[in-house]
Design a protein around this motif. Structure first.
Motif, short mmCIF file in Angstrom:
data_model
loop_
_atom_site.label_atom_id
_atom_site.label_comp_id
_atom_site.label_asym_id
_atom_site.label_seq_id
_atom_site.Cartn_x
_atom_site.Cartn_y
_atom_site.Cartn_z
N GLY A 108 0.97 -1.08 -0.02
CA GLY A 108 0.04 0.04 -0.09
C GLY A 108 0.92 1.29 0.10
O GLY A 108 2.20 1.30 0.36
N ALA A 109 0.39 2.26 -0.56
CA ALA A 109 1.19 3.83 -0.40
C ALA A 109 -0.09 4.82 0.01
O ALA A 109 -1.21 4.66 -0.12
N THR A 110 0.61 6.01 0.37
CA THR A 110 -0.18 7.29 0.31
C THR A 110 -0.66 7.48 -1.04
O THR A 110 -0.32 6.77 -1.73
N ARG A 111 -1.44 8.60 -1.24
CA ARG A 111 -2.10 8.83 -2.59
C ARG A 111 -1.85 10.01 -3.19
O ARG A 111 -2.73 10.64 -3.67
N MET A 112 -0.53 10.67 -3.04
CA MET A 112 -0.25 11.83 -3.73
C MET A 112 -0.02 11.49 -5.19
O MET A 112 0.33 10.50 -5.51
N PHE A 113 -0.10 12.72 -5.99
CA PHE A 113 0.48 12.61 -7.39
C PHE A 113 1.53 13.45 -7.60
O PHE A 113 1.67 14.78 -7.47
N CYS A 114 2.53 12.96 -8.14
CA CYS A 114 3.85 13.63 -8.52
C CYS A 114 3.95 13.26 -9.96
O CYS A 114 4.64 12.25 -10.22
N GLU A 115 3.52 14.38 -10.81
CA GLU A 115 3.70 13.84 -12.34
C GLU A 115 5.13 13.59 -12.82
O GLU A 115 5.26 12.55 -13.65
N ALA A 116 6.17 14.09 -12.25
CA ALA A 116 7.43 13.75 -12.94
C ALA A 116 8.20 12.36 -12.17
O ALA A 116 8.69 11.66 -12.99
N THR A 117 7.49 12.01 -11.32
CA THR A 117 8.14 10.55 -10.54
C THR A 117 7.24 9.52 -10.46
O THR A 117 7.45 8.42 -10.06
N MET A 118 5.93 9.82 -11.10
CA MET A 118 5.05 8.55 -10.84
C MET A 118 5.35 7.45 -11.74
O MET A 118 5.18 6.26 -11.42
N PRO A 119 5.88 7.51 -13.02
CA PRO A 119 6.63 6.36 -13.81
C PRO A 119 7.51 5.48 -12.67
O PRO A 119 7.55 4.27 -12.92
N VAL A 120 8.61 6.27 -12.00
CA VAL A 120 9.46 5.42 -11.21
C VAL A 120 8.57 4.70 -10.18
O VAL A 120 8.80 3.47 -9.85
N GLU A 121 7.74 5.46 -9.47
CA GLU A 121 6.85 4.76 -8.57
C GLU A 121 6.16 3.56 -8.89
O GLU A 121 6.19 2.50 -8.47
N THR A 122 5.59 3.67 -10.11
CA THR A 122 4.64 2.77 -10.72
C THR A 122 5.53 1.31 -10.80
O THR A 122 5.06 0.35 -10.55
N ALA A 123 6.69 1.65 -11.63
CA ALA A 123 7.66 0.66 -12.09
C ALA A 123 8.18 -0.19 -10.65
O ALA A 123 8.26 -1.18 -10.63
N TYR A 124 8.44 0.74 -9.74
CA TYR A 124 9.15 0.26 -8.40
C TYR A 124 8.35 -0.69 -7.58
O TYR A 124 8.46 -1.75 -7.31
N LEU A 125 6.98 -0.26 -7.42
CA LEU A 125 5.99 -0.95 -6.70
C LEU A 125 5.47 -2.14 -7.43
O LEU A 125 5.37 -3.15 -6.73
N GLY A 126 5.65 -2.13 -8.86
CA GLY A 126 5.06 -3.14 -9.51
C GLY A 126 6.18 -4.41 -9.44
O GLY A 126 5.93 -5.70 -9.44
N ALA A 127 7.39 -3.81 -9.55
CA ALA A 127 8.45 -4.81 -9.63
C ALA A 127 8.45 -5.32 -8.12
O ALA A 127 8.83 -6.63 -8.11
N LEU A 128 8.54 -4.72 -7.06
CA LEU A 128 8.28 -5.48 -5.66
C LEU A 128 7.21 -6.35 -5.75
O LEU A 128 7.51 -7.65 -4.97
N ALA A 129 6.15 -6.25 -6.05
CA ALA A 129 5.02 -7.16 -6.15
C ALA A 129 5.48 -8.46 -7.03
O ALA A 129 5.14 -9.61 -6.55
N ASN A 130 6.57 -8.36 -7.82
CA ASN A 130 6.87 -9.80 -8.63
C ASN A 130 8.11 -10.16 -8.00
O ASN A 130 8.69 -11.17 -8.41
N VAL A 131 8.59 -9.71 -6.95
CA VAL A 131 10.01 -10.38 -6.19
C VAL A 131 9.70 -11.57 -5.65
O VAL A 131 8.58 -11.81 -4.87
#
Length: 156
Positions: A108-131
């Motif tokens: 889970g995560a807090t729910r702010m939107f950061c346009e510049a860093t959302m691609p990093v966050e999405t990739a990071y949390l998606g990769a964690l789910a696949n570890v």
């Protein structure tokens, strides 16, 4: 001459109905002292968890954006939990570990939107789910998916 450190052993022996005299008493006291010292030493030795001890800073996401901006994502482990910074938001997860096997759930995560860093966050949390596996190599933490591909790399 009776010392304070041995008086408790004599009292314990008397409470059990034992009467110790002379050399037998000395041998019993030494045996109890050695046993006590060994137990005290064993109690002080705790296994070191290589993941604990502070935050790991993300240095690489396989197939994802690797320009993290001002602040790289992090992860920190406490018992069966993980938490850290995901690029924009703080995240948390449950971690199951056994040897090199590792799996994250209830991410889970807090729910702010950061346009510049959302691609990093999405990739990071998606990769964690696949570890599915992880290992520490020196000052690096490597995480792998079910196929054995390194999906995340961290440094201390």
């Amino acid at each position: 001459m009776e010392t304070q450190s041995c008086s408790w052993m004599r009292a314990a022996a008397r409470s059990c109905g034992l009467r110790l005299k002379g050399r037998v008493e000395t041998l019993m006291i030494r045996a109890f002292a050695a046993l006590f010292a060994a137990l005290a030493l064993f109690a002080c030795v705790t296994p070191v968890d290589p993941l604990a001890g502070g935050a790991w800073r993300l240095t690489h996401i396989e197939g994802g954006p690797n320009a993290f901006g001002e602040r790289a994502p992090t992860i920190e482990f406490t018992d069966d939990r993980a938490a850290g910074f995901a690029g924009c938001n703080q995240f948390f997860a449950t971690v199951e570990r056994s040897g090199d096997a590792m799996a994250f759930s209830q991410i889970g995560a807090t729910r702010m939107f950061c346009e510049a860093t959302m691609p990093v966050e999405t990739a990071y949390l998606g990769a964690l789910a696949n570890v599915k596996n992880a290992r520490v190599e020196g000052a690096q933490l490597l995480m792998f998916d079910a196929g054995g591909t390194e999906v995340l790399r961290f440094a201390r």
